[in-house]
Design a protein around this motif. Structure first.
Motif, PDB file in Angstrom:
ATOM      1  N   PRO A   1      25.962  27.988  39.951  1.00  0.00           N
ATOM      2  CA  PRO A   1      27.087  27.549  40.763  1.00  0.00           C
ATOM      3  C   PRO A   1      28.404  27.955  40.129  1.00  0.00           C
ATOM      4  O   PRO A   1      28.484  28.126  38.919  1.00  0.00           O
ATOM      5  N   PRO A   2      29.455  28.152  40.929  1.00  0.00           N
ATOM      6  CA  PRO A   2      30.750  28.529  40.382  1.00  0.00           C
ATOM      7  C   PRO A   2      31.263  27.467  39.418  1.00  0.00           C
ATOM      8  O   PRO A   2      31.002  26.280  39.577  1.00  0.00           O
ATOM      9  N   SER A   3      32.001  27.926  38.407  1.00  0.00           N
ATOM     10  CA  SER A   3      32.582  27.000  37.456  1.00  0.00           C
ATOM     11  C   SER A   3      33.634  26.147  38.140  1.00  0.00           C
ATOM     12  O   SER A   3      34.325  26.580  39.044  1.00  0.00           O
ATOM     13  N   SER A   4      33.745  24.893  37.695  1.00  0.00           N
ATOM     14  CA  SER A   4      34.802  24.023  38.207  1.00  0.00           C
ATOM     15  C   SER A   4      36.077  24.171  37.406  1.00  0.00           C
ATOM     16  O   SER A   4      37.052  23.468  37.649  1.00  0.00           O
TER      17      SER A   4
ATOM     18  N   TRP B   1      33.520  35.691  35.918  1.00  0.00           N
ATOM     19  CA  TRP B   1      34.958  35.440  35.795  1.00  0.00           C
ATOM     20  C   TRP B   1      35.687  35.635  37.125  1.00  0.00           C
ATOM     21  O   TRP B   1      36.755  35.060  37.339  1.00  0.00           O
ATOM     22  N   ARG B   2      35.115  36.430  38.017  1.00  0.00           N
ATOM     23  CA  ARG B   2      35.765  36.662  39.310  1.00  0.00           C
ATOM     24  C   ARG B   2      35.710  35.427  40.211  1.00  0.00           C
ATOM     25  O   ARG B   2      36.404  35.372  41.227  1.00  0.00           O
ATOM     26  N   GLU B   3      34.878  34.453  39.845  1.00  0.00           N
ATOM     27  CA  GLU B   3      34.799  33.218  40.620  1.00  0.00           C
ATOM     28  C   GLU B   3      35.772  32.152  40.125  1.00  0.00           C
ATOM     29  O   GLU B   3      35.927  31.106  40.761  1.00  0.00           O
ATOM     30  N   ILE B   4      36.427  32.410  39.012  1.00  0.00           N
ATOM     31  CA  ILE B   4      37.362  31.429  38.457  1.00  0.00           C
ATOM     32  C   ILE B   4      38.625  31.387  39.321  1.00  0.00           C
ATOM     33  O   ILE B   4      39.170  32.419  39.719  1.00  0.00           O
TER      34      ILE B   4
END
Length: 259
Positions: free
Chosen positions: A5-8, A109-112
């Motif tokens: 899952p994407p990082s919060s 990192w692109r999901e941050i």
């Protein structure tokens, strides 16, 4: 491989202006206060009031990509990270380094969630001290050749002079880099009138602020260091003499037709 899952976590790139506390925007102050971790060049972090429980990660001035990667690693672990940059983070500063690190780095990192918070730039602060030298078309050029060849800097200086831009010259000199500003002035003296106004604005907004106004013909390039922003006027830039106090410097909003 199945991605998790994407990082919060989140990452903000925050500009805190040239040095005067009143020039820090409310948004920048809010993002710094809300961060779990502050990442940046040590003197910039010293200008930020530390919140209880907040961690600081200070580094040297010439490790921008390493600093960006470290910030992204923290954000990927769920931290709320503020990368602190002087001036405006999008002008020769940390915002570009963060996006470069994202492009070259880990896929996750692109999901941050990345936010860039603008700040007052050195050229805006310097211009405001004198009047309005950036009142018409202008350009910003870094004289550092750490990341580009000096021949390209000279090409851009010549093109800006030919187009009659006002020039804001960033990174004019450092402890190990003195010849670039001298070479730049030698080139500009061949292309622009000797009476062209030049501003050396050092440490704007700080206790050791110093502003020197002179003509291109007699300007001393050795006045510049890494804390200096240099503004070179266009053929339209004018001085408004006053009976008391330093003259105002401004560039009119209009321009004459090119000859």
């Amino acid at each position: 491989m199945i991605a998790g899952p994407p990082s919060s976590g989140s990452l903000s790139v925050v500009g805190i202006g040239p040095g005067f506390a009143d020039w820090v925007t409310p948004e920048a102050a809010r993002l710094i206060h809300a961060a779990s971790d502050l990442v940046g060049y040590a003197p910039y972090l010293e200008r930020c009031e530390l919140v209880p429980g907040q961690a600081r990660h200070a580094s040297d001035n010439r490790v921008e990509l390493d600093r960006a990667r470290a910030a992204l690693q923290l954000a990927s672990k769920g931290r709320r990270v503020a990368v602190v940059s002087g001036g405006d983070p999008g002008i020769f500063a940390m915002a570009a380094a963060v996006f470069e690190a994202i492009e070259e780095g880990e896929a996750g990192w692109r999901e941050i969630d990345v936010t860039v918070s603008p700040g007052i730039s050195a050229m805006q602060a310097a211009a405001a001290r004198l009047g309005a030298p950036l009142g018409h078309d202008f350009c910003a050029i870094s004289l550092s050749d750490n990341l580009k060849p000096w021949a390209l800097v000279e090409k851009r200086l010549a093109a800006a002079a030919d187009a009659d831009f006002v020039m804001a010259l960033y990174n004019p000199a450092s402890r190990t880099r003195h010849e670039q500003i001298r070479s730049a002035f030698a080139l500009l003296r061949k292309l622009k009138a000797p009476a062209t106004p030049v501003i050396f604005a050092r440490a704007i907004g700080r206790a050791d602020e110093r502003i020197t106004l002179c003509d291109l013909g007699d300007a001393d390039p050795d006045l510049a260091d890494m804390a200096t922003l240099v503004i070179v006027g266009s053929s339209e830039t004018r001085l408004l003499r006053r009976p008391n106090g330093a003259p105002y410097v401004y560039t009119p909003r209009g321009a004459r037709a090119a000859s």
